[in-house]
Design a protein around this motif. Structure first.
Motif, mmCIF file in Angstrom:
data_model
loop_
_atom_site.group_PDB
_atom_site.id
_atom_site.type_symbol
_atom_site.label_atom_id
_atom_site.label_comp_id
_atom_site.label_asym_id
_atom_site.label_seq_id
_atom_site.Cartn_x
_atom_site.Cartn_y
_atom_site.Cartn_z
ATOM 1 N N ARG A 1 -10.540 5.900 11.886
ATOM 2 C CA ARG A 1 -11.848 5.544 11.597
ATOM 3 C C ARG A 1 -12.680 6.109 10.663
ATOM 4 N N CYS A 2 -13.660 5.692 10.016
ATOM 5 C CA CYS A 2 -14.564 6.201 8.818
ATOM 6 C C CYS A 2 -15.806 5.888 9.134
ATOM 7 N N PRO A 3 -16.946 6.531 8.401
ATOM 8 C CA PRO A 3 -18.356 5.922 8.775
ATOM 9 C C PRO A 3 -18.699 4.662 7.520
ATOM 10 N N VAL A 4 -17.855 4.618 6.553
ATOM 11 C CA VAL A 4 -18.166 3.594 5.658
ATOM 12 C C VAL A 4 -16.904 2.745 5.577
ATOM 13 N N ALA A 5 -16.998 1.572 5.044
ATOM 14 C CA ALA A 5 -15.792 0.466 4.848
ATOM 15 C C ALA A 5 -14.711 1.292 4.475
ATOM 16 N N CYS A 6 -13.492 1.046 5.169
ATOM 17 C CA CYS A 6 -12.201 1.725 4.567
ATOM 18 C C CYS A 6 -10.973 0.680 5.125
ATOM 19 N N TYR A 7 -10.069 0.727 4.573
ATOM 20 C CA TYR A 7 -8.898 -0.056 5.229
ATOM 21 C C TYR A 7 -7.604 0.599 4.758
ATOM 22 N N LEU A 8 -6.451 0.504 5.349
ATOM 23 C CA LEU A 8 -5.015 1.048 5.132
ATOM 24 C C LEU A 8 -4.532 0.044 3.848
ATOM 25 N N ARG A 9 -4.383 0.520 2.739
ATOM 26 C CA ARG A 9 -3.881 -0.228 1.711
ATOM 27 C C ARG A 9 -2.273 -0.361 1.616
ATOM 28 N N GLN A 10 -1.645 0.829 1.952
ATOM 29 C CA GLN A 10 -0.119 0.779 1.764
ATOM 30 C C GLN A 10 0.389 2.152 2.709
ATOM 31 N N THR A 11 1.645 1.644 3.097
ATOM 32 C CA THR A 11 2.220 2.824 3.988
ATOM 33 C C THR A 11 3.765 2.805 3.118
ATOM 34 N N THR A 12 4.300 3.970 2.915
ATOM 35 C CA THR A 12 5.318 4.186 2.349
ATOM 36 C C THR A 12 6.247 5.333 2.987
ATOM 37 N N ILE A 13 7.590 5.318 3.186
ATOM 38 C CA ILE A 13 8.603 6.070 3.699
ATOM 39 C C ILE A 13 9.547 6.606 2.888
ATOM 40 N N ALA A 14 9.616 7.940 2.644
ATOM 41 C CA ALA A 14 10.512 8.471 1.594
ATOM 42 C C ALA A 14 10.786 10.060 1.919
ATOM 43 N N ASN A 15 12.076 10.232 1.873
ATOM 44 C CA ASN A 15 12.267 11.592 2.199
ATOM 45 C C ASN A 15 11.875 12.230 3.510
ATOM 46 N N GLY A 16 12.108 11.434 4.593
ATOM 47 C CA GLY A 16 11.818 11.898 5.902
ATOM 48 C C GLY A 16 10.228 11.731 6.317
ATOM 49 N N ASN A 17 9.430 11.453 5.161
ATOM 50 C CA ASN A 17 7.862 11.502 5.468
ATOM 51 C C ASN A 17 7.358 10.000 5.278
ATOM 52 N N ILE A 18 6.203 9.864 5.948
ATOM 53 C CA ILE A 18 5.615 8.588 5.757
ATOM 54 C C ILE A 18 4.094 9.057 5.436
ATOM 55 N N THR A 19 3.689 8.183 4.482
ATOM 56 C CA THR A 19 2.487 8.327 3.514
ATOM 57 C C THR A 19 1.583 7.194 3.751
#
Length: 233
Positions: A61-79
């Protein structure tokens, strides 16, 4: 049906917990400021990187307009990469995962196991609470084009599923001096207390040179969001 053991019902006599209980539990939470500038001056990036875990679900959630643009998985992490309308605006996030990954506090509580000895419920964990599902089936005149607001109890956050977006190309000038601009619009929720406003809005414009191949326009019409109550989580 449960094989044996404890059953917990609520005041409406609806079964809540038994040995077949399954839900995702809080693994991590935090907040991040959107400070990385984009080519579009009033939109900024924010990123969150955590361990990939087992089957993570991220609410925000965010007080201004926002959205999830991209999700990537690499080296055991998710960004997770967010696009946010406004410099230094704060995105709050909650990551739910398989209960074995849950963050727990305290040494006392109730645990429920199934017949295989696997933990299915731990009262020290904070489980995902679903309030609503917001979705559209691809109608070009969907109400989300103009925007709509929904109100909830608790503190709502969203899990973004399909992202409704549109890329249109617009030409200006006269031959041979023609300039083509590609404009991106997408759904970007805005949160205010117990309200969420869902609406399409522009977030990026790309100018193509005369020698560039201009990609065709795109329009993904379907969208879906899971609304969670994250109060006191």
């Amino acid at each position: 049906m449960p094989d044996f053991g404890l059953q917990v019902y609520n005041q409406s006599n609806v079964l809540q917990i038994d040995s077949t209980y399954k839900n995702l539990a809080l693994r991590a939470k935090g907040s991040v400021a959107a400070t990385t500038a984009t080519a579009q001056g009033d939109w900024f990036y924010a990123t969150v990187t955590v361990s990939a875990g087992v089957s993570p679900v991220m609410a925000f959630r965010c007080p201004v307009a926002c959205y999830l643009r991209q999700t990537t998985i690499a080296n055991g992490n998710i960004t997770y990469l967010f696009l946010v309308k406004g410099n230094s605006q704060i995105v709050q996030y909650w990551i739910f995962d398989d209960p074995v990954q849950a963050t727990r506090s305290g040494n006392y509580g109730l645990q429920v196991f199934n017949s295989a000895g696997s933990l299915v419920f731990d009262s020290r964990s904070k489980y995902m609470r679903v309030l609503d599902s917001v979705r559209g089936n691809g109608n070009l005149s969907d109400p989300i084009e103009a925007g709509f607001t929904r109100s909830y109890s608790g503190l709502p956050a969203v899990v973004q599923g399909q992202l409704r977006f549109r890329v249109t190309n617009n030409a200006t000038g006269q031959p041979p001096a023609i300039t083509v601009f590609g404009a991106l619009e997408q759904v970007a929720p805005t949160f205010s207390g117990t309200n969420i406003t869902f609406a399409m809005m522009p977030s990026a414009v790309v100018q193509y040179s005369v020698n560039q191949n201009v990609p065709p326009g795109q329009f993904h019409t379907a969208y879906d969001y899971l609304v969670l109550d994250v109060a006191n989580i």
